[in-house]
Enzyme design. Structure first.
Site, short mmCIF file in Angstrom:
data_model
loop_
_atom_site.label_atom_id
_atom_site.label_comp_id
_atom_site.label_asym_id
_atom_site.label_seq_id
_atom_site.Cartn_x
_atom_site.Cartn_y
_atom_site.Cartn_z
N ILE A 7 0.86 -1.20 0.00
CA ILE A 7 0.00 0.00 0.00
C ILE A 7 0.89 1.24 0.00
CG2 ILE A 7 -1.80 1.24 1.30
CD1 ILE A 7 -2.29 -1.54 2.76
N SER A 11 0.78 6.15 5.88
CA SER A 11 1.06 6.84 7.15
C SER A 11 -0.22 7.40 7.79
CB SER A 11 2.04 8.00 6.91
OG SER A 11 1.43 8.99 6.12
N GLY A 13 -4.86 8.31 7.21
CA GLY A 13 -6.10 8.26 6.44
C GLY A 13 -6.46 6.90 5.86
N ILE A 14 -6.83 6.94 4.58
CA ILE A 14 -7.33 5.74 3.89
C ILE A 14 -6.25 4.65 3.83
CG2 ILE A 14 -8.11 4.90 1.63
CD1 ILE A 14 -9.38 7.75 1.23
N SER A 133 -11.14 8.90 -7.14
CA SER A 133 -12.02 9.76 -6.33
C SER A 133 -13.31 9.94 -7.12
CB SER A 133 -11.36 11.12 -6.15
OG SER A 133 -12.28 12.05 -5.59
N TYR A 146 -6.51 19.08 -9.56
CA TYR A 146 -6.79 17.82 -8.83
C TYR A 146 -7.71 16.94 -9.70
CZ TYR A 146 -8.29 14.58 -5.17
OH TYR A 146 -8.57 13.45 -4.44
#
Ligand SMILES: NC(=O)c1ccc[n+]([C@@H]2O[C@H](COP(=O)([O-])OP(=O)(O)OC[C@H]3O[C@@H](n4cnc5c(N)ncnc54)[C@H](OP(=O)(O)O)[C@@H]3O)[C@@H](O)[C@H]2O)c1
Length: 289
Positions: A7, A11, A13-14, A133, A146
């Protein structure tokens, strides 16, 4: 045989929740991160290693994959999660900011994929899970770069799956809506590097999106659950949408014409809805306290 997942961006969050989810299921986990020396939890769990990996530094990608293979012998799944948001009016960004957004969200994801593919292909089995996203198929104001990065991830993933299918490698796309993570804090670049003030009146729109994020956010554990399902889903399903906001937005984008969608966004982010939303969230917060 115990399976192994690698992954990126584990570090927080998701990525972090995903590492914990797979570890609980008994998988070997390479929870890669830029600064493993700061980690105090994941690296103490059985079956977890935390190799250093910065997706913009190819030498760290190779080293992290080598370290994972040396420890566990194989990699069965890769979760390309590392990313952040460059948010604000396009003209206020510097070239460096724009390039860094693509270096991380797009070229970094491609570099990790490229580095692990020879292994997955030789194995004739594996899955690549790309965290895109709902911003990869919908559009909001002031998120131009983004959006461009996440639309790129979607197109890349969609095409890649054709050429990898004969080798038994699946490609999955994760489309979370707003998630309660560091993305809304330290993982957003909002710096106005050019000092152009012409767009200052757009600030309330950005504030509204921030405030909405504080109210309607999904938990990262819910996204980790979707990543877990996607990894183990042998069907041809490719997209996993998480959160009511994501479902509604993507539905609107699908059924409305460009013009109607634009009208919807302009109305949603107009002055009056901003004021109404502020009042509503203030009321909710007052009642909750
Ligand atoms: N939160 C949301 O609302 C939301 C919605 C849809 C999609 N997403 C996507 O979900 C992914 C994870 O974000 P998150 O919400 O979990 O935010 P987060 O808690 O800020 O996590 C972002 C992770 O990416 C890492 N990262 C950033 N640049 C990196 C690089 N060059 N190399 C390696 N790691 C790097 C960060 O590492 P450091 O700790 O070293 O900074 C951190 O671990 C991102 O791709 C984001 O675009 C988020």
């Amino acid at each position: 045989m115990t399976r192994t997942v690698l992954i990126t961006g584990a570090s927080s969050g998701i990525g972090r929740e995903t590492a914990l989810r797979f570890q609980r299921e008994g998988w070997n986990v390479a929870a890669t991160m830029r600064s493993p020396e700061k980690e105090t939890e994941l690296d103490r769990l059985p079956g977890v290693v935390c190799p250093a990996l910065d997706v913009t530094r190819p030498e760290t990608i190779t080293a992290a994959i080598d370290q994972t293979l040396a420890r566990f012998g194989h990699i069965d799944a890769v979760v390309n999660n590392a990313g952040y948001g460059l948010i604000g009016p396009f003209e206020t960004f510097s070239e460096d900011q724009i390039e860094r957004q693509f270096q991380t969200n797009v070229f970094g994801l491609m570099a990790v994929t490229r580095a692990v593919l020879p292994h997955l292909r030789a194995q004739r089995d594996g899955v690549i899970v790309n965290v895109a996203s709902f911003a990869g198929r919908s559009i909001f104001p002031y998120y131009s770069v983004y959006h461009a990065s996440k639309w790129a991830v979607e197109g890349f993933s969609d095409s890649l799956q054709y050429e990898l299918k004969p080798y038994g490698v699946r490609v999955k796309i994760i489309e979370p809506g707003i998630v309660k993570t560091e993305f809304w804090g330290r993982s957003t670049d909002r710096a106005n590097a050019t000092g152009i003030t012409a767009y200052d009146e757009g600030q309330p729109v950005l504030d509204l999106i921030d405030e909405a994020a504080g109210v309607i956010a999904t938990l990262p554990a819910d996204v980790a659950e979707a990543i877990w399902r996607a990894t183990n889903d042998q069907s041809s399903r490719q997209r996993y949408v998480i959160g009511v906001d994501a479902h509604l937005t993507l539905m609107a984008r699908k059924v409305l014409s460009d013009g109607m969608y634009r009208t919807l966004m302009t109305t949603l982010f107009g002055r009056r809805p901003v004021a109404t939303f502020r009042k509503l969230t203030a009321d909710l917060k007052r009642r909750a306290s």
